[in-house]
Every structure is written in C-alpha cells, then in structure tokens.
Design an enzyme around this catalytic site. Sequence first.
Site, PDB file in Angstrom:
ATOM      1  CB  SER A  24      -0.924   0.012   1.218  1.00 48.04           C
ATOM      2  OG  SER A  24      -0.166  -0.025   2.426  1.00 48.04           O
ATOM      3  CG  ASN A 111      -4.183  -4.421  13.438  1.00 48.43           C
ATOM      4  OD1 ASN A 111      -3.631  -4.426  12.345  1.00 48.43           O
ATOM      5  ND2 ASN A 111      -4.638  -5.520  14.030  1.00 48.43           N
ATOM      6  CB  THR A 156     -41.248  24.766  -9.068  1.00 45.79           C
ATOM      7  OG1 THR A 156     -42.391  25.173  -9.834  1.00 45.79           O
ATOM      8  CG2 THR A 156     -41.086  25.698  -7.868  1.00 45.79           C
ATOM      9  CG  HIS A 157     -42.168  21.028 -11.530  1.00 44.38           C
ATOM     10  ND1 HIS A 157     -42.217  19.718 -11.095  1.00 44.38           N
ATOM     11  CD2 HIS A 157     -42.993  21.734 -10.697  1.00 44.38           C
ATOM     12  CE1 HIS A 157     -43.046  19.628 -10.063  1.00 44.38           C
ATOM     13  NE2 HIS A 157     -43.520  20.834  -9.803  1.00 44.38           N
ATOM     14  CB  SER A 278     -14.844  23.957 -29.609  1.00 44.49           C
ATOM     15  OG  SER A 278     -14.878  22.959 -30.611  1.00 44.49           O
ATOM     16  CE  LYS A 284     -20.035  24.990 -27.834  1.00 43.96           C
ATOM     17  NZ  LYS A 284     -19.740  23.555 -27.905  1.00 43.96           N
ATOM     18  CG  ASN A 286     -17.244  24.262 -24.643  1.00 46.70           C
ATOM     19  OD1 ASN A 286     -18.329  24.533 -25.140  1.00 46.70           O
ATOM     20  ND2 ASN A 286     -16.258  23.731 -25.344  1.00 46.70           N
ATOM     21  CD  GLU A 291     -19.520  21.067 -19.600  1.00 43.73           C
ATOM     22  OE1 GLU A 291     -18.536  20.409 -19.991  1.00 43.73           O
ATOM     23  OE2 GLU A 291     -20.241  21.735 -20.368  1.00 43.73           O
ATOM     24  CE1 TYR A 318      -6.688  -2.862   9.278  1.00 41.09           C
ATOM     25  CE2 TYR A 318      -5.553  -4.946   8.923  1.00 41.09           C
ATOM     26  CZ  TYR A 318      -5.823  -3.643   8.532  1.00 41.09           C
ATOM     27  OH  TYR A 318      -5.261  -3.145   7.390  1.00 41.09           O
ATOM     28  CD  GLN A 323      -3.221  -2.452   2.001  1.00 45.91           C
ATOM     29  OE1 GLN A 323      -2.489  -2.813   2.913  1.00 45.91           O
ATOM     30  NE2 GLN A 323      -3.083  -2.864   0.754  1.00 45.91           N
ATOM     31  CE  LYS A 326      -4.241   2.931   5.226  1.00 45.89           C
ATOM     32  NZ  LYS A 326      -5.189   1.779   5.442  1.00 45.89           N
TER      33      LYS A 326
END
Length: 463
Positions: A24, A111, A156-157, A278, A284, A286, A291, A318, A323, A326
């Site tokens: 690890s 541990n 709303t909606h 773009s 463009k 963007n 996003e 344990y 492990q 993480k």
Amino acid sequence: MSNRMWGGRFASGPAEIMEEINASIGFDKRLAPQDIRGSLAHVAMLGRQGILPAADVAAIEEGLKSVQAEIESGTFVFKRELEDIHMSVESRLTEIVGPAAGRLHTARSRNDQVATDMKLWVRDTLDGLDEQVADLQKALAETAVKHAATVMPGFTHLQSAQPVTFGHHCLAYVEMLARDRGRFRDARTRLNECPLGAAALAGTSFPIDRNATATALGFDRPTANSLDSVADRDFALEALSAASICAVHLSRFAEELVVWTSAQFGFVKLSDRFTTGSSIMPQKRNPDAAELVRAKAGRIIGALTGLLIVMKGLPLAYSKDMQEDKEGTFDALQALSLCLAAMTGMVRDLEPVSEVLKKAAGSGYATATDLADWLVRELGMPFREAHHVTGRLVGAASARGIGLEELSLEEMQAVESRITDAIYAVLGVENSVASRVSYGGTAPENVRAQAEAWLVKLAPVEK
C-alpha cells in the site's frame, strides 16, 4: 527473503503477485506526517512511563525527525517491499539509529497505528475543507449583497414559477453549505478519540498512558474499546458521507451554471479564466470547470459507496480489507477540495446579465401568484377561488400570446368584475419580489440583511 519486520515465522518471501496486492506504500505514503506525529507521541509516552530507557527515547525522537526531514525534502526512498508507510518509516529509522528503533513498536500494532494515522489525516482534511466551504459561503454572500435586488426567474420543475432575486438564489447555497459545515464539524467531533494503545485488538500488558498520547495528538480522549478501536472506519464513512452531500450541493449549482451560461439562457457570463474553447468550433465557450465539478460528485459518492461495501461484511476486529479505506478516501476528499476551489473561483468570476434575467423573470406568467394574492387581500376572496380566477386570466392572456400585465382592465373585469386598476401594481417583477417580505423571503431588503449578517458570521475571528 521474508519481511524482517514481521517474517519470523516465514521461511520465504511472498510471491510476486502477493507483493503486488499487499503493498500500500504507493498511496499510504501520504500518511507520513501523521505516522511520524503518532510515533513521536507514542515514544514520548513510553519514556515517561519508564517502558523505554531515556537514551533510546532520545535516539528514536531524533531519528524520527530526520526521517520527517527526508520525506519533506523529497529525498526519502519509499520501498515497495516494505509494504506500507509504517514499515517504511521504521526501516529507515533503524538505518539511522540502529537497534533502538526496534523498541518504537512496543505496546502498539500496525492496527492501532493505521487507525490513528487515518483519523489524524481525516481530521486535518476536514479542518481544511471547513475553511474552503466558509470561503465559498463568503463569495456567495458578497455576490448576494451586490445583487440583492437583481431580479431573476425562480423555477420549480425547471418552469418559471415566481420572480426572485439573484442574491436570494445565492443565499440558498450559503444555507446548504452551512449544513455541510455542520456535518463536517459533527464528523470531526465524533472521530476525535484516539485509537493508539489499543494495539492489535486486545490492548497491551505494558503500563501505557493512553490519555497522554491522546492529549499529545489533540484528541479529546482515548477510544474506550480496543476491538472497536481497530475495527472502526465510521470516521472515514462519515467524512465521505458529509463530502458526498456537499458534492451534491456543488453539483446542483454547477448544473445551474452550465444551463445559465448557455446561449439559450444567457443568464450569466463566465470569463476566460473558467471556460474553455473547442478544437473545431471557434465560437464555443464551454463551462468546463462547472461540468467537472458536476462530474466529480459521482466520484465522491462512489468512494462512499465503495467503502460501505468494503465494511459491510467484516467481522471484528481488523481485516486487510480495511486497507481499501485509503485510496477512495484520499481521492474523494481531494476531489471535493478541488471542486470547492473551482466553485469559489467561478462565483467570484461570474457576471449576471441583469437585463436578460429581468426579462426572463416576467415570462411564463410568473406573477400569477401575486395576482391571486391580491384577489385574496383586496377582495377577501378565498384563495382557492382566487386561484381559479387567476387561472382563467392566465388562460386569456395565453390565448392572445401576451403577458398578464398586458390584459386590459375590461378583459380582467370580464372574468372578475371587482378587479380595479390597482391590480397592475402587483404584476411587475420588481413589485413582486419587493412584496415577499416574510422571513426568508426574496425581498431585496431581506436578502441584503441576511447576506450582510452572513458576512459578519464568516469574518475571521481575531486570536
């Protein structure tokens, strides 16, 4: 060769694939600062308790500081065959101070060591996230003050509902983020118990002082049950849960920015600093930062789901499965930190297009509720009847393709004879938002007062 840190029972080393799945160090080396802090607190306690001689304690402390300096300078060599950060630090410590280093692991296990390291890392990270969320709240509150009276459509909606102000919309996210900070603080409070000294699972026969190590590491108290101490990953789950909810809030705002910056809406503008172009379409602009904030919510939620699945079937205490706590936790909380920084930058960068917002606020018969409220208030009409009358007026305006305010008084009176020309005062969007003076409403005076109150709360406290 078997691992000299634990391989006394083993005649040979692990298979190559075993080393591959077991190691690890590639990701838990991030715990190095916390691991050394924990070791320094542990060895100091062993010395005070008379468990280790003073000379060994001094040598170990100096050696650990040397290891820390090497890690910070980038000269430390992380070796895959040493598996994890704990063995890597101890191995290098042995090279520096000799056999005394072997005494450091007295009265502890990997541990309780890893549980302590992870708690310290999560706690440090939550503190940093809290500061970032507060900075985003401040950016939103500052924008709310500036645009307390900037009218925009409320939805709303995703359909035009009633006019609100841009500042009011910003303050909605300030409130959401306040709850996020509360969840981070709650998670921090619950995790702030120290597992160090629980050893492998049963505690230790050495006369250690767990209160001393807990205090030295800034914990409120030691954990009360040695089994739970090493088996618990609630603190990571709770941090990831709070992070997931926060990420959802950021994603919802990011979605609005994506929509608002489109040519079809044109509600706000983002500068070159938070947009991209773009490779084929030169026109463009963007909203890629928004996003990506939206997308990373899935990554953060995925980390929570992944760890829940890891933990759901584990018996006490344990298991090496743990492990897997993480990488997901590191990645998710780092991703949230990046999202918070990006969103704060966008909030400070965005420019509402007031004339577009105002025009949109009046579309879709957004002041219909104001008309119904007027009928109730001025004519004493029951709300359900007023709702019906207003619906007929909306229908009449819609049939002609005009706004409610463009209906003549005669046309309105054909539906309800008691209507007077005073009705037109409530049909403007500025009048509509100004009338919403109830606590928490969108009236500009409310928005300005709440935004300024938030800025006072968010101001740094002088120490």
